[in-house]
Design a protein around this motif. Structure first.
Motif, PDB file in Angstrom:
ATOM      1  N   ASN A 147       0.856  -1.168   0.000  1.00 53.82           N
ATOM      2  CA  ASN A 147       0.000   0.000   0.000  1.00 53.82           C
ATOM      3  C   ASN A 147       0.902   1.230   0.000  1.00 53.82           C
ATOM      4  OD1 ASN A 147      -2.857  -0.350  -0.056  1.00 53.82           O
ATOM      5  ND2 ASN A 147      -2.796  -1.355   1.941  1.00 53.82           N
ATOM      6  N   PRO A 148       0.357   2.423  -0.276  1.00 52.93           N
ATOM      7  CA  PRO A 148       1.233   3.606  -0.345  1.00 52.93           C
ATOM      8  C   PRO A 148       2.135   3.836   0.875  1.00 52.93           C
ATOM      9  CG  PRO A 148      -0.870   4.106  -1.350  1.00 52.93           C
ATOM     10  CD  PRO A 148      -1.010   2.722  -0.753  1.00 52.93           C
ATOM     11  N   PRO A 149       1.695   3.578   2.123  1.00 57.34           N
ATOM     12  CA  PRO A 149       2.630   3.835   3.242  1.00 57.34           C
ATOM     13  C   PRO A 149       3.920   3.014   3.142  1.00 57.34           C
ATOM     14  CG  PRO A 149       0.394   3.622   4.074  1.00 57.34           C
ATOM     15  CD  PRO A 149       0.341   3.237   2.620  1.00 57.34           C
ATOM     16  N   LEU A 150       3.825   1.800   2.615  1.00 57.17           N
ATOM     17  CA  LEU A 150       5.053   1.001   2.468  1.00 57.17           C
ATOM     18  C   LEU A 150       5.964   1.654   1.426  1.00 57.17           C
ATOM     19  CD1 LEU A 150       6.674  -1.606   3.185  1.00 57.17           C
ATOM     20  CD2 LEU A 150       5.773  -2.528   1.045  1.00 57.17           C
ATOM     21  N   LEU A 151       5.381   2.132   0.328  1.00 56.18           N
ATOM     22  CA  LEU A 151       6.224   2.742  -0.713  1.00 56.18           C
ATOM     23  C   LEU A 151       6.894   4.010  -0.175  1.00 56.18           C
ATOM     24  CD1 LEU A 151       4.024   2.183  -3.873  1.00 56.18           C
ATOM     25  CD2 LEU A 151       5.821   0.739  -2.908  1.00 56.18           C
ATOM     26  N   ASP A 152       6.172   4.754   0.659  1.00 55.77           N
ATOM     27  CA  ASP A 152       6.796   5.948   1.241  1.00 55.77           C
ATOM     28  C   ASP A 152       7.948   5.550   2.164  1.00 55.77           C
ATOM     29  OD1 ASP A 152       5.116   7.545  -0.196  1.00 55.77           O
ATOM     30  OD2 ASP A 152       3.672   7.824   1.437  1.00 55.77           O
ATOM     31  N   ALA A 153       7.746   4.477   2.930  1.00 56.27           N
ATOM     32  CA  ALA A 153       8.818   4.021   3.828  1.00 56.27           C
ATOM     33  C   ALA A 153      10.004   3.522   3.006  1.00 56.27           C
ATOM     34  CB  ALA A 153       8.301   2.922   4.745  1.00 56.27           C
ATOM     35  N   LEU A 154       9.728   2.756   1.961  1.00 58.47           N
ATOM     36  CA  LEU A 154      10.822   2.249   1.118  1.00 58.47           C
ATOM     37  C   LEU A 154      11.546   3.396   0.419  1.00 58.47           C
ATOM     38  CD1 LEU A 154       9.290  -0.991  -0.466  1.00 58.47           C
ATOM     39  CD2 LEU A 154      10.893  -0.802   1.451  1.00 58.47           C
ATOM     40  N   GLY A 155      10.759   4.413   0.048  1.00 53.78           N
ATOM     41  CA  GLY A 155      11.351   5.569  -0.629  1.00 53.78           C
ATOM     42  C   GLY A 155      12.465   6.212   0.198  1.00 53.78           C
ATOM     43  N   GLU A 156      12.410   6.047   1.503  1.00 56.37           N
ATOM     44  CA  GLU A 156      13.438   6.629   2.380  1.00 56.37           C
ATOM     45  C   GLU A 156      14.750   5.852   2.316  1.00 56.37           C
ATOM     46  OE1 GLU A 156      12.936   9.368   4.378  1.00 56.37           O
ATOM     47  OE2 GLU A 156      10.950   9.569   3.466  1.00 56.37           O
ATOM     48  N   VAL A 157      14.708   4.603   1.849  1.00 54.98           N
ATOM     49  CA  VAL A 157      15.911   3.763   1.972  1.00 54.98           C
ATOM     50  C   VAL A 157      16.409   3.175   0.647  1.00 54.98           C
ATOM     51  CG1 VAL A 157      15.330   3.165   4.360  1.00 54.98           C
ATOM     52  CG2 VAL A 157      14.604   1.630   2.508  1.00 54.98           C
ATOM     53  N   LEU A 158      15.577   3.235  -0.398  1.00 51.61           N
ATOM     54  CA  LEU A 158      15.977   2.600  -1.659  1.00 51.61           C
ATOM     55  C   LEU A 158      17.019   3.433  -2.390  1.00 51.61           C
ATOM     56  CD1 LEU A 158      12.539   1.390  -3.086  1.00 51.61           C
ATOM     57  CD2 LEU A 158      14.352  -0.010  -2.074  1.00 51.61           C
ATOM     58  N   ALA A 159      17.972   2.739  -2.992  1.00 53.01           N
ATOM     59  CA  ALA A 159      18.935   3.396  -3.875  1.00 53.01           C
ATOM     60  C   ALA A 159      18.254   3.631  -5.218  1.00 53.01           C
ATOM     61  CB  ALA A 159      20.147   2.491  -4.064  1.00 53.01           C
ATOM     62  N   LEU A 160      18.704   4.626  -5.962  1.00 58.10           N
ATOM     63  CA  LEU A 160      18.163   4.835  -7.311  1.00 58.10           C
ATOM     64  C   LEU A 160      18.433   3.586  -8.139  1.00 58.10           C
ATOM     65  CD1 LEU A 160      18.987   8.484  -8.392  1.00 58.10           C
ATOM     66  CD2 LEU A 160      16.783   7.468  -7.735  1.00 58.10           C
ATOM     67  N   GLY A 161      17.420   3.095  -8.845  1.00 57.79           N
ATOM     68  CA  GLY A 161      17.585   1.882  -9.649  1.00 57.79           C
ATOM     69  C   GLY A 161      17.341   0.598  -8.862  1.00 57.79           C
ATOM     70  N   ALA A 162      17.083   0.724  -7.564  1.00 56.76           N
ATOM     71  CA  ALA A 162      16.814  -0.477  -6.744  1.00 56.76           C
ATOM     72  C   ALA A 162      15.621  -1.228  -7.330  1.00 56.76           C
ATOM     73  CB  ALA A 162      16.522  -0.075  -5.305  1.00 56.76           C
ATOM     74  N   VAL A 163      15.644  -2.537  -7.146  1.00 55.34           N
ATOM     75  CA  VAL A 163      14.585  -3.375  -7.728  1.00 55.34           C
ATOM     76  C   VAL A 163      13.662  -3.877  -6.633  1.00 55.34           C
ATOM     77  CG1 VAL A 163      14.145  -5.537  -8.967  1.00 55.34           C
ATOM     78  CG2 VAL A 163      16.014  -4.051  -9.676  1.00 55.34           C
ATOM     79  N   LEU A 164      12.366  -3.809  -6.928  1.00 61.57           N
ATOM     80  CA  LEU A 164      11.338  -4.289  -6.008  1.00 61.57           C
ATOM     81  C   LEU A 164      10.677  -5.496  -6.665  1.00 61.57           C
ATOM     82  CD1 LEU A 164       9.666  -3.593  -3.478  1.00 61.57           C
ATOM     83  CD2 LEU A 164       8.445  -1.884  -4.822  1.00 61.57           C
ATOM     84  N   ARG A 165      10.779  -6.657  -6.012  1.00 60.19           N
ATOM     85  CA  ARG A 165      10.172  -7.879  -6.571  1.00 60.19           C
ATOM     86  C   ARG A 165       9.080  -8.361  -5.642  1.00 60.19           C
ATOM     87  NH1 ARG A 165      13.565  -9.366 -10.513  1.00 60.19           N
ATOM     88  NH2 ARG A 165      15.765  -8.915 -10.223  1.00 60.19           N
TER      89      ARG A 165
END
Ligand code: SAM
Length: 270
Positions: free
Chosen positions: A164-182
């Motif tokens: 859900n969007p809250p997870l994407l916002d949390a991930l947005g804080e830690v993901l490197a550019l180009g990181a892959v989400l599977r």
């Protein structure tokens, strides 16, 4: 493990994506815990719940793993089939698994032992959704796996879905550019929900915009608006877990999704 404080103000209610099932360990799991937890489980001080870190806790992957390497995070690692296999198979990357179900964490310890005790993996018995942004440095994560998350079927429970969007916002804080989400799910309706949430987020780009939907029929209802394209092929690195086997025995298809993190902070409207 540190216990949450028993007095003081009640913690604010949070929508969580799990139900805390029993944390009693069988004798063999307790044995695995006693032998291996110190090596693998990051026992951080807890905050208002025992699934949350205390507010001051931060993790430095360099310190945790003793080196700088690409970091794979699995959320909801269950019995650890995937994280243990990945760590053993890929010594050049570091691996961090979030799992709130302690018997699953204990089982993972045993599995790591059997996989040759890889040194490039740590386990966090914490709520990833509410902990990851606090714990990890910006840009530190190069890949995230979410396999067979709890489907939360009833519409009044959809807000509890991990994806859900809250997870994407949390991930947005830690993901490197180009990181892959599977991601993978065996529920067509959750697959459609994932697509809505992920496709609506401008920070993500599908890695398989032309990828066909999984081949064959499924025994669960498929929403009418299920996208025909945009599906990933089965991720090669994914070990078949009991959840996937049960799904296939029940005649349900498995839906794979893969996205790259493009950054920015715009979520698409509508
Ligand atoms: C249906 S199981 C799938 C386990 C595993 N990925 C597999 O494919 O076998 C989902 C797991 O996610 C865990 N989980 C759910 N929400 C979580 C969260 N916010 N943080 C960490 N683990 C979570 C649950 O405890 C459960 O073990």
């Amino acid at each position: 493990m540190s216990a949450p404080p028993s007095d003081g103000p009640r913690p604010p209610r949070q929508v969580v994506s799990f139900v805390r099932r029993g944390s009693r360990l069988t004798r063999s799991r307790q044995d695995a815990w006693d032998r291996l937890a110190a090596q693998y489980v990051l026992d951080v001080p807890r905050g208002v719940r025992d699934t949350l870190p205390a507010p001051e806790v931060r993790l430095d992957p360099l310190e945790v793993f003793g080196r700088q390497a690409p970091l794979v995070v699995e959320i909801g690692s269950g019995q650890g089939e995937n994280i243990a296999a990945a760590a053993a198979r890929d010594p050049g990357r570091d691996h961090l698994a979030f799992e709130v179900y302690l018997p699953g964490v204990a089982e993972t310890l045993d599995r790591l032992d059997r996989a040759g005790a890889p040194r490039n993996v740590r386990l966090l018995p914490l709520d990833a959704l509410h902990a990851i942004a606090q714990l990890l440095p910006p840009g530190s994560v190069t890949e995230v796996w979410i396999n067979f998350p709890d489907p939360w079927h009833k519409s009044r429970h959809h807000k509890r879905r991990l994806v859900n969007p809250p997870l994407l916002d949390a991930l947005g804080e830690v993901l490197a550019l180009g990181a892959v989400l599977r991601l993978a799910t065996d529920w067509a309706e959750y697959a459609a929900h994932m697509r809505q949430v992920l496709d609506a987020d401008d920070r993500l780009e599908s890695l398989h915009p032309e990828g066909p939907r999984p081949h064959g029929e499924t025994t669960d209802p498929v929403p009418a608006d299920m996208p025909a394209l945009g599906w990933a092929p089965r991720f090669d690195g994914r070990v078949r877990t009991s959840f996937e086997r049960k799904a296939q025995d029940a005649g349900r298809l498995v839906w794979d999704l893969a996205y790259a993190w493009r950054g920015g902070d715009h979520r698409r409207e509508g």
